[in-house]
Design a protein around this motif. Structure first.
Motif, PDB file in Angstrom:
ATOM      1  N   UNK A 262       0.835  -1.205   0.000  1.00 11.13           N
ATOM      2  CA  UNK A 262       0.000   0.000   0.000  1.00 11.13           C
ATOM      3  C   UNK A 262       0.867   1.251   0.000  1.00 11.13           C
ATOM      4  N   UNK A 263       2.009   1.172   0.683  1.00 15.00           N
ATOM      5  CA  UNK A 263       2.909   2.316   0.760  1.00 15.00           C
ATOM      6  C   UNK A 263       3.553   2.678  -0.563  1.00 15.00           C
ATOM      7  N   UNK A 264       3.506   1.783  -1.546  1.00 17.07           N
ATOM      8  CA  UNK A 264       4.076   2.064  -2.864  1.00 17.07           C
ATOM      9  C   UNK A 264       3.064   2.712  -3.810  1.00 17.07           C
ATOM     10  N   UNK A 265       1.878   2.995  -3.305  1.00 14.56           N
ATOM     11  CA  UNK A 265       0.902   3.707  -4.119  1.00 14.56           C
ATOM     12  C   UNK A 265      -0.284   2.855  -4.529  1.00 14.56           C
ATOM     13  N   UNK A 266      -1.281   3.516  -5.092  1.00  9.86           N
ATOM     14  CA  UNK A 266      -2.531   2.860  -5.451  1.00  9.86           C
ATOM     15  C   UNK A 266      -2.335   1.786  -6.506  1.00  9.86           C
ATOM     16  N   UNK A 267      -1.521   2.089  -7.524  1.00  7.31           N
ATOM     17  CA  UNK A 267      -1.308   1.111  -8.594  1.00  7.31           C
ATOM     18  C   UNK A 267      -0.636  -0.152  -8.063  1.00  7.31           C
ATOM     19  N   UNK A 268       0.361   0.022  -7.191  1.00  8.90           N
ATOM     20  CA  UNK A 268       1.063  -1.127  -6.624  1.00  8.90           C
ATOM     21  C   UNK A 268       0.111  -1.957  -5.773  1.00  8.90           C
ATOM     22  N   UNK A 269      -0.715  -1.279  -4.959  1.00 12.15           N
ATOM     23  CA  UNK A 269      -1.670  -1.997  -4.108  1.00 12.15           C
ATOM     24  C   UNK A 269      -2.670  -2.769  -4.961  1.00 12.15           C
TER      25      UNK A 269
END
Length: 447
Positions: A262-269
């Motif tokens: 989640x900390x890597x951003x919306x796309x990563x999540x």
């Protein structure tokens, strides 16, 4: 591989494994269907907070029961090892397991306010969503005695190789759940509480069905319902404690991937959610083979038939490898089509190209740990399962992630892949070294 080309005994062994595994695979496939129905009901209530709140409440309950999965794993092994000619030994396993499940359920019910508070703390303040979570959780939690008892009884049936009964239970439970949820939501207008109540009713109906099938399996055999002695309870407690620690370590790694992602951003999540669905698809088939191996290896251990035990492991490894190759082939040919079923976001399609090789490797790497998890459940070798899981988590998963964290979200999946490989290698290595010195191997006396 064509089974009919094999020697008669080998052919029989392959057919027996598949006859045990197939109903479990089908039962696994039916489970997500229930979630789809619940989602459809909640999604038509007129507010997204109903769906979101129930999802959070369900997640808290699911994670709680998943950690308690040590009950099923330990009872499966003990059931498989029980003397098939003595009903009393099989009944003793049921009694021990049910007693343990009820005691654990009482603890959960006493702690349920703290469990809910902890779950809401992780979610944060979400207004109406939090209220829906509370409504769902406070109804559903009263199913704990039934849910945990079901784990024990299904584990016992798997250990007895009665997997068709497990499929019947799964289908029966899903039908009851769907009907009850529809009635409570649309006839009684109970909203989120109605969906939770539908699952609650299904869990208790499932207990009745499970007990009836256990009694049927024991019909015509002489036995007494005696309370377990202290020695058997201590053995079960030791086995459960080891598998409990193993489950916590596994849950930590999966939660780590989700939360750090989640900390890597919306796309990563979002990509992580998609990749977890691919992993869930893999588990549908590989779990079925692993569960079949649990019962067959446990039976061989109980009969002290070391030759058969090794043959059952080899047979399981063959089919686990075949299914892993099939998954990789399907993901290679239809990976993009599967992704489009899960999302219509074009950015994810582009991002998926970076993870496509990883998706292809997942089945080939993970099937080893799935298979040997089944072997060690059948052997009731809880210490080895605990130790290999802790080593893989602390000495492989975390170091791999932190050494590669400059790669961002990809580092999480490289770490998970290394973690799965480590578990498979460690369990296989332990099995190989110990089976070379049978009958003095510690596996056959390990709780």
């Amino acid at each position: 591989m064509r089974i009919q080309m094999l020697a008669p005994q080998t052919q029989l062994r392959h057919k027996r494994l598949l006859s045990i595994a197939f109903p479990l695979i089908v039962a696994n496939i039916t489970t997500p269907l229930l979630g789809l129905v619940d989602t459809a009901i909640l999604g038509r209530m007129g507010g997204l907070h109903y769906l979101a709140g129930a999802a959070v409440g369900s997640l808290i309950i699911t994670q709680l029961y998943w950690v308690c999965g040590f009950l099923k794993m330990s009872i499966t092994g003990l059931s498989a090892q029980a003397d098939p000619t003595r009903a009393q030994s099989k009944v003793n396993v049921v009694v021990q397991g049910v007693l343990a499940s009820i005691l654990l359920a009482i603890v959960i019910l006493l702690l349920n306010p703290l469990i809910l508070k902890a779950g809401l703390w992780f979610v944060g303040e979400q207004g109406l969503t939090n209220q829906s979570t509370v409504d769902y959780f406070e109804t559903r939690i009263w199913g704990a005695p039934a849910a945990l008892t079901n784990l024990v009884l299904i584990g016992w049936l798997v250990g007895q190789q009665l997997t068709r009964s497990v499929l019947i239970i799964q289908v029966f439970t899903n039908i009851i759940n769907i009907i009850a949820s529809l009635v409570f939501v649309y006839f009684f207008d109970w909203g989120v509480t109605g969906v939770a109540a539908g699952t609650l009713v299904a869990e208790y109906a499932s207990v009745v069905m499970c007990f009836s099938l256990v009694v049927k399996a024991l019909s015509g055999q002489a036995y007494d319902l005696n309370l377990p002695n202290l020695a058997s309870l201590l053995r079960l407690a030791s086995l459960n404690a080891n598998i409990f620690i193993r489950n916590l370590a596994l849950q930590f790694t999966l939660a780590f991937v989700t939360l750090i992602g989640v900390g890597y951003g919306t796309e990563a999540a979002a990509m992580n959610a998609i990749l977890m669905q691919f992993f869930s698809l893999i588990a549908l088939g590989l779990d079925g083979i692993a569960n079949a191996v649990e019962s067959l290896v446990g039976r061989a251990k109980g009969q002290k038939d070391f030759v058969s035990l090794k043959k059952e492991v080899n047979t399981g490894l063959i089919w686990s490898s075949i299914i892993a190759l099939l998954y990789t082939t399907v993901f290679y040919v239809f990976g993009d089509e599967i992704l489009r079923l899960l999302s219509n976001n074009e950015d994810l399609f582009i991002l998926f190209e970076d993870y496509h090789v990883l998706v292809l490797l997942l089945p080939l790497v993970s099937h080893w740990c799935f298979l040997f998890d089944g072997v060690y459940v059948g052997l009731t070798a809880g210490k080895t399962m605990r130790n290999t899981m802790l080593i893989s988590t602390l000495c492989v998963f975390l170091p791999t992630y932190y050494l590669n964290n400059s790669s961002g979200n990809m580092a999480l999946w490289l770490a998970l892949l290394a973690f799965l490989a480590s578990r498979g290698v460690l369990l296989w290595g332990d099995y190989y070294l110990n089976t070379r010195r049978y009958p003095h191997t510690r596996l056959f006396g390990q709780p």
